[in-house]
Motif scaffolding. Structure first.
Motif, PDB file in Angstrom:
ATOM      1  N   ARG A   2      15.059 -11.469   4.542  1.00 12.80           N
ATOM      2  CA  ARG A   2      15.039 -12.846   5.053  1.00 12.80           C
ATOM      3  C   ARG A   2      14.447 -12.890   6.457  1.00 12.80           C
ATOM      4  O   ARG A   2      13.504 -13.633   6.717  1.00 12.80           O
ATOM      5  N   ASP A   3      14.964 -12.053   7.330  1.00 12.22           N
ATOM      6  CA  ASP A   3      14.546 -12.143   8.722  1.00 12.22           C
ATOM      7  C   ASP A   3      13.139 -11.604   8.929  1.00 12.22           C
ATOM      8  O   ASP A   3      12.363 -12.158   9.709  1.00 12.22           O
ATOM      9  N   ALA A   4      12.801 -10.541   8.226  1.00 16.28           N
ATOM     10  CA  ALA A   4      11.457  -9.973   8.393  1.00 16.28           C
ATOM     11  C   ALA A   4      10.402 -11.008   7.991  1.00 16.28           C
ATOM     12  O   ALA A   4       9.403 -11.210   8.696  1.00 16.28           O
ATOM     13  N   ILE A   5      10.627 -11.675   6.885  1.00 12.53           N
ATOM     14  CA  ILE A   5       9.601 -12.601   6.400  1.00 12.53           C
ATOM     15  C   ILE A   5       9.597 -13.896   7.211  1.00 12.53           C
ATOM     16  O   ILE A   5       8.536 -14.393   7.603  1.00 12.53           O
ATOM     17  N   ASN A   6      10.769 -14.421   7.470  1.00 13.83           N
ATOM     18  CA  ASN A   6      10.785 -15.651   8.262  1.00 13.83           C
ATOM     19  C   ASN A   6      10.184 -15.435   9.654  1.00 13.83           C
ATOM     20  O   ASN A   6       9.404 -16.260  10.139  1.00 13.83           O
ATOM     21  N   ASP A   7      10.524 -14.322  10.292  1.00 11.44           N
ATOM     22  CA  ASP A   7       9.954 -14.053  11.616  1.00 11.44           C
ATOM     23  C   ASP A   7       8.435 -13.925  11.534  1.00 11.44           C
ATOM     24  O   ASP A   7       7.707 -14.424  12.389  1.00 11.44           O
ATOM     25  N   PHE A   8       7.982 -13.254  10.506  1.00 11.90           N
ATOM     26  CA  PHE A   8       6.540 -13.033  10.365  1.00 11.90           C
ATOM     27  C   PHE A   8       5.794 -14.368  10.297  1.00 11.90           C
ATOM     28  O   PHE A   8       4.800 -14.577  11.009  1.00 11.90           O
ATOM     29  N   TYR A   9       6.292 -15.285   9.470  1.00 17.16           N
ATOM     30  CA  TYR A   9       5.557 -16.563   9.328  1.00 17.16           C
ATOM     31  C   TYR A   9       5.811 -17.505  10.499  1.00 17.16           C
ATOM     32  O   TYR A   9       4.969 -18.333  10.827  1.00 17.16           O
ATOM     33  N   PHE A  10       6.950 -17.358  11.142  1.00 15.59           N
ATOM     34  CA  PHE A  10       7.187 -18.128  12.362  1.00 15.59           C
ATOM     35  C   PHE A  10       6.202 -17.683  13.442  1.00 15.59           C
ATOM     36  O   PHE A  10       5.544 -18.498  14.087  1.00 15.59           O
ATOM     37  N   ASN A  11       6.073 -16.377  13.592  1.00 16.92           N
ATOM     38  CA  ASN A  11       5.135 -15.867  14.607  1.00 16.92           C
ATOM     39  C   ASN A  11       3.702 -16.263  14.293  1.00 16.92           C
ATOM     40  O   ASN A  11       2.902 -16.549  15.172  1.00 16.92           O
ATOM     41  N   THR A  62       0.831  -1.209   0.000  1.00 20.81           N
ATOM     42  CA  THR A  62       0.000   0.000   0.000  1.00 20.81           C
ATOM     43  C   THR A  62       0.865   1.259   0.000  1.00 20.81           C
ATOM     44  O   THR A  62       0.366   2.359  -0.063  1.00 20.81           O
ATOM     45  N   GLY A  63       2.182   1.080   0.072  1.00 18.63           N
ATOM     46  CA  GLY A  63       3.088   2.231   0.101  1.00 18.63           C
ATOM     47  C   GLY A  63       4.029   2.224  -1.084  1.00 18.63           C
ATOM     48  O   GLY A  63       3.607   2.083  -2.225  1.00 18.63           O
ATOM     49  N   PRO A  64       5.328   2.333  -0.790  1.00 18.87           N
ATOM     50  CA  PRO A  64       6.298   2.498  -1.886  1.00 18.87           C
ATOM     51  C   PRO A  64       6.661   1.219  -2.643  1.00 18.87           C
ATOM     52  O   PRO A  64       7.460   1.270  -3.577  1.00 18.87           O
ATOM     53  N   HIS A  65       6.127   0.089  -2.263  1.00 17.72           N
ATOM     54  CA  HIS A  65       6.471  -1.182  -2.911  1.00 17.72           C
ATOM     55  C   HIS A  65       7.950  -1.516  -2.752  1.00 17.72           C
ATOM     56  O   HIS A  65       8.574  -2.071  -3.639  1.00 17.72           O
ATOM     57  N   TYR A  66       8.491  -1.111  -1.608  1.00 18.79           N
ATOM     58  CA  TYR A  66       9.914  -1.341  -1.369  1.00 18.79           C
ATOM     59  C   TYR A  66      10.115  -1.936   0.020  1.00 18.79           C
ATOM     60  O   TYR A  66       9.493  -1.505   0.978  1.00 18.79           O
ATOM     61  N   GLY A  67      10.989  -2.905   0.111  1.00 18.08           N
ATOM     62  CA  GLY A  67      11.314  -3.507   1.403  1.00 18.08           C
ATOM     63  C   GLY A  67      10.239  -4.483   1.850  1.00 18.08           C
ATOM     64  O   GLY A  67       9.112  -4.481   1.341  1.00 18.08           O
ATOM     65  N   PRO A  68      10.587  -5.370   2.819  1.00 17.86           N
ATOM     66  CA  PRO A  68       9.651  -6.402   3.249  1.00 17.86           C
ATOM     67  C   PRO A  68       8.510  -5.833   4.089  1.00 17.86           C
ATOM     68  O   PRO A  68       8.722  -4.995   4.952  1.00 17.86           O
ATOM     69  N   LYS A  69       7.311  -6.271   3.827  1.00 15.71           N
ATOM     70  CA  LYS A  69       6.182  -5.920   4.689  1.00 15.71           C
ATOM     71  C   LYS A  69       5.045  -6.918   4.459  1.00 15.71           C
ATOM     72  O   LYS A  69       3.978  -6.570   3.938  1.00 15.71           O
ATOM     73  N   PRO A  70       5.276  -8.168   4.872  1.00 16.34           N
ATOM     74  CA  PRO A  70       4.271  -9.207   4.591  1.00 16.34           C
ATOM     75  C   PRO A  70       2.914  -8.889   5.216  1.00 16.34           C
ATOM     76  O   PRO A  70       1.885  -9.297   4.689  1.00 16.34           O
ATOM     77  N   GLN A  71       2.927  -8.128   6.308  1.00 16.73           N
ATOM     78  CA  GLN A  71       1.654  -7.813   6.968  1.00 16.73           C
ATOM     79  C   GLN A  71       0.797  -6.843   6.172  1.00 16.73           C
ATOM     80  O   GLN A  71      -0.359  -6.625   6.486  1.00 16.73           O
ATOM     81  N   SER A  72       1.346  -6.260   5.086  1.00 14.82           N
ATOM     82  CA  SER A  72       0.542  -5.293   4.326  1.00 14.82           C
ATOM     83  C   SER A  72      -0.332  -5.950   3.262  1.00 14.82           C
ATOM     84  O   SER A  72      -1.167  -5.301   2.647  1.00 14.82           O
ATOM     85  N   GLN A 110      16.028 -26.240  11.090  1.00 11.35           N
ATOM     86  CA  GLN A 110      17.457 -25.962  11.282  1.00 11.35           C
ATOM     87  C   GLN A 110      17.725 -24.981  12.414  1.00 11.35           C
ATOM     88  O   GLN A 110      18.853 -24.524  12.602  1.00 11.35           O
ATOM     89  N   GLY A 111      16.666 -24.646  13.136  1.00 10.95           N
ATOM     90  CA  GLY A 111      16.862 -23.845  14.340  1.00 10.95           C
ATOM     91  C   GLY A 111      17.348 -22.420  14.129  1.00 10.95           C
ATOM     92  O   GLY A 111      17.903 -21.803  15.030  1.00 10.95           O
ATOM     93  N   ARG A 112      17.152 -21.860  12.928  1.00 11.52           N
ATOM     94  CA  ARG A 112      17.669 -20.515  12.683  1.00 11.52           C
ATOM     95  C   ARG A 112      16.642 -19.438  13.000  1.00 11.52           C
ATOM     96  O   ARG A 112      16.967 -18.390  13.542  1.00 11.52           O
ATOM     97  N   VAL A 113      15.400 -19.704  12.636  1.00 10.82           N
ATOM     98  CA  VAL A 113      14.396 -18.635  12.661  1.00 10.82           C
ATOM     99  C   VAL A 113      13.957 -18.351  14.098  1.00 10.82           C
ATOM    100  O   VAL A 113      13.699 -19.269  14.868  1.00 10.82           O
ATOM    101  N   GLY A 114      13.877 -17.088  14.437  1.00 10.08           N
ATOM    102  CA  GLY A 114      13.460 -16.698  15.778  1.00 10.08           C
ATOM    103  C   GLY A 114      14.612 -16.702  16.768  1.00 10.08           C
ATOM    104  O   GLY A 114      14.459 -16.293  17.908  1.00 10.08           O
ATOM    105  N   ASN A 115      15.784 -17.142  16.336  1.00 15.56           N
ATOM    106  CA  ASN A 115      16.913 -17.252  17.276  1.00 15.56           C
ATOM    107  C   ASN A 115      17.989 -16.203  17.095  1.00 15.56           C
ATOM    108  O   ASN A 115      18.991 -16.239  17.781  1.00 15.56           O
ATOM    109  N   HIS A 116      17.813 -15.302  16.140  1.00 23.45           N
ATOM    110  CA  HIS A 116      18.918 -14.376  15.915  1.00 23.45           C
ATOM    111  C   HIS A 116      18.832 -13.200  16.879  1.00 23.45           C
ATOM    112  O   HIS A 116      17.802 -12.904  17.448  1.00 23.45           O
TER     113      HIS A 116
END
Ligand code: GCW
Length: 683
Positions: free
Chosen positions: A660-669, A528-538, A677-683
């Motif tokens: 990577r982190d914005a999207i993985n965290d979003f779907y993990f949450n 809904t904004g600039p179409h730039y950067g991660p924002k899966p919740q939009s 592999q224990g990566r997501v949510g642990n950084h």
């Protein structure tokens, strides 16, 4: 010399001494048919300039046929009148014949534009140190090969802004007027001509009515004059409501006589200023733009209004955009689907458009996403010419701050077989006009160059512009071969340069898909904004319809006929059956067509959610390698461009981690499912 990028792939850099020695070029240039504004005259001058740069030879240019060793450029007709017999040539509009023998080069165009294209082809060979003897005909795949600029007339400083432009403001407009100094405009036309592009729409499809005032009409005449020597014809975008807002009529109803008269008058004036006016592009009833539906008329009524106004003045065309949809749809309705809009609006209009109307269709049904299925509308317009709309400007794909080489994406679309009536129906054969016997068909791409000397704000992004022209000319061309030509012309022929740029470029789209939005979920950016950067919740919970329908258990749009929006049924039967069935839907479009649990198994054996996690790590890891890969060319190219590219690649490597982190965290949450592999949510 400083390499600011202004000449892009037309630098005509001097070849190394030993390579130059192997070159034999004729002693003079003969440009037949040459008034000073004609493309053949331009071709003679360009060839002189190129050979001086590449080979350090200063060849005389004349316009009278000469005996002895020469490079002769002209149309078939000019050759017939002056230079005697040619072999039987199967030339189509804008095509050329190129014959290179050591003491005689003939460049013969079906028209003047074709002769210019042949000249650029010859120069491209010379610049790459290719001195082979050849004799062949080259014809474009389609007659329409245009660019669209989304330039505005309003200012962001000194020049007009550009909607979704990432390389500075407009080269065309300033302070509500057409700029005085059109040097950049003719340089742009030169780049276009060198890759076979023959038309341009200079202003935003969200069109400002003031372009049609008398001062600006004269300005349009100047733009057309600046581009004409390069064989580029100019067209404009129109605002449907102009008769009301500019003309002070009470209506813009396409069937109202006063409105018809108003547009007839505009067309006449346009033609007076621009005798070879190319046509109009119309965005109507889309994203709050006015249009015929506002007056209870059909979209065809709207298109034909313009078609009839321009008809008496030549061969100009109306490009009517199929990007018509409702941007306020309701997500609580499981069957609501923006992707259905184009076919819903246009299917029944086939056969109702005048013959100088073409429907311009974005490659996918939504909007220039990193992965979309082909727009099903290409299968429905058999009696109407169609143009495919591509995007060189990387609106959703990193806005030129990320390297994303687009031809692999475009070729996936162009090579797709729609199987209309169970017959082979490749998209590229539909938009060439062949499949449905259309005279008018082809390509348009939103390019949005700006005043930045690199044109697109990024040196590497220019490979997309170059490749666009090459693919519109010949869509079966190999994407790596195109890239290698571009690299040699832009940076030089050193093998390390070619290998480095090829490897990074060919990895770039798959990597971008992996770290931005995979399995057909779309580009998970700020929609809904600039179409730039991660924002899966939009994506969800708004009227724009670029939904994912992600919840705690499941994700994806159900576009099946049996249980969903019915979109898959818009394809011809064989293709529809493939997408209807989850088993036969390719993984990379799974979530486009199906709503599935996160634990759904893919063909690879992974679950959807694990694929998400892994793909985002894989894609970001590839982007991490780009700065290091680029280091290989240090010292092999000029420091200015080396540093500018290095800066962007460094940025991309970092931004890919953010993605990577914005999207993985979003779907993990959202799913609460752990990464194996224990990566997501642990950084
Ligand atoms: O991709 C969307 C863009 C709008 C654009 C529109 C269109 C020119 O976000 O900025 O408007 O599509 O193609 O009309």
């Amino acid at each position: 010399a400083a390499e600011n990028g202004i000449d892009a792939w037309l630098r005509y850099a001097t070849l190394p001494c030993d390579v130059r020695k192997a070159a034999s070029v004729p002693a003079q240039i003969v440009a037949l048919n040459g008034t000073e504004t004609s493309p053949v005259y331009t071709a003679g001058q360009e060839l002189h300039k190129g050979i001086r740069g590449i080979l350090h030879k200063d060849l005389p240019v004349t316009n009278t046929p000469a005996n002895g060793s020469s490079i002769t450029i002209g149309t078939v007709d000019a050759f017939a009148k002056t230079s005697g017999a040619l072999p039987e040539l199967d030339l189509k509009g804008d095509g050329f014949w190129l014959s290179i023998k050591n003491d005689s080069v003939q460049i013969v165009g079906q028209n003047e534009r074709g002769a210019l294209y042949g000249t650029f082809q010859y120069l491209s060979m010379l610049a790459q140190g290719n001195f082979t003897e050849v004799a062949y005909v080259s014809n474009p795949s389609a007659p329409i090969r245009w660019v669209n600029q989304w330039d505005n007339m309003d200012d962001t400083g000194t020049h007009g802004s550009i909607e979704r432009g990432y390389a500075g403001p407009s080269i065309f407009f300033a302070k509500g007027l057409i700029v005085e100094d059109l040097t950049r405009v003719s340089q742009y036309a030169r780049l276009m001509a060198s890759i076979g592009l023959n038309g341009i729409v200079v202003n935003n499809v969200n069109a400002n009515v003031n372009l049609l005032n008398s001062t600006n009409m004269a300005g349009l005449g100047r733009i057309a004059d600046a581009m004409r020597p390069w064989g580029v014809r100019m067209g404009i975008s129109l605002n449907f409501d102009s008769p009301r807002t500019l003309g002070k009529l009470t209506t813009a109803d396409p069937l109202d006589q006063s409105v018809i008269d108003w547009w007839d008058d505009i067309a006449t004036k346009l033609h007076d200023h621009v005798p070879d006016f190319a046509g109009v592009l119309v965005k109507a009833n889309s994203e709050s733009q006015p249009g015929p539906l506002t007056y209870n008329r059909t979209l065809a009524d709207g298109a034909n209004l313009f078609a009839r106004a321009i008809k008496p003045h030549g061969d100009a065309i109306v490009m009517f955009r199929a990007f018509v949809y409702d941007n306020k749809i309701n997500q609580t309705n499981w069957k609501a689907d923006r992707a259905n809009a184009a076919v819903d609006f246009f299917r029944d209009l086939d056969g109702k458009f005048d013959d100088n109307v073409i429907v311009q269709i974005k490659y996918g049904p939504i909007d220039f996403q990193v992965r979309e299925p082909v727009s099903p509308l290409f299968a429905h317009l058999e009696q109407t010419g169609t143009v495919i709309e591509l995007q060189v400007t990387q609106e959703y794909l990193g806005q030129q701050c990320h390297l994303v080489y687009l031809p692999p994406l475009w070729k996936t679309i162009l090579n797709f077989d729609m199987k209309v009536d169970n017959q082979p129906s490749l998209v590229r054969d539909i938009v060439s006009g062949e499949r449905f016997n259309q005279k008018l068909a082809g390509y348009a791409a939103v390019v949005n160059v700006g005043t930045n000397t690199s044109w697109l704000g990024s040196h590497l992004a220019m490979s997309n512009f170059y490749a666009y022209g090459r693919l519109a000319w010949e869509p079966t061309s190999d994407d790596v071969a195109i890239l290698e030509d571009w690299t040699r012309l832009t940076f030089g022929s050193d093998r390390t340069i070619i290998d480095t740029i090829t490897k990074m470029s060919m990895e770039s789209w798959p990597a971008h898909e992996n770290y931005t939005g995979n399995l057909g979920i779309q580009s998970l950016t700020d929609i809904t904004g600039p179409h730039y950067g991660p924002k899966p919740q939009s994506q969800d919970g708004n009227g724009w319809g670029q939904w994912t329908r992600a919840d705690a258990k499941s994700i994806g749009m159900d576009r099946t006929v049996w249980n969903g929006t019915g979109y898959s049924g818009q394809y011809p039967s064989e293709v529809a059956a493939m997408f209807e069935d989850i088993e036969t839907t390719p993984d990379d479009l799974l979530l486009w067509f199906h709503h599935v649990p996160y634990t759904q198994k893919l063909k690879s054996g992974k679950t959807v959610i694990q694929h998400f996690y892994d793909a985002h790590y894989d894609g970001a890891a590839v982007a991490q390698t780009f700065p290091k890969q680029w280091e290989a060319v240090k010292g092999l190219i000029d420091a200015e461009r080396y540093d500018e590219v290095a800066f962007r690649l460094e940025y991309q490597a970092g931004h890919a981690l953010v993605w990577r982190d914005a999207i993985n965290d979003f779907y993990f949450n959202m799913s609460s499912i752990k990464d194996e592999q224990g990566r997501v949510g642990n950084h």
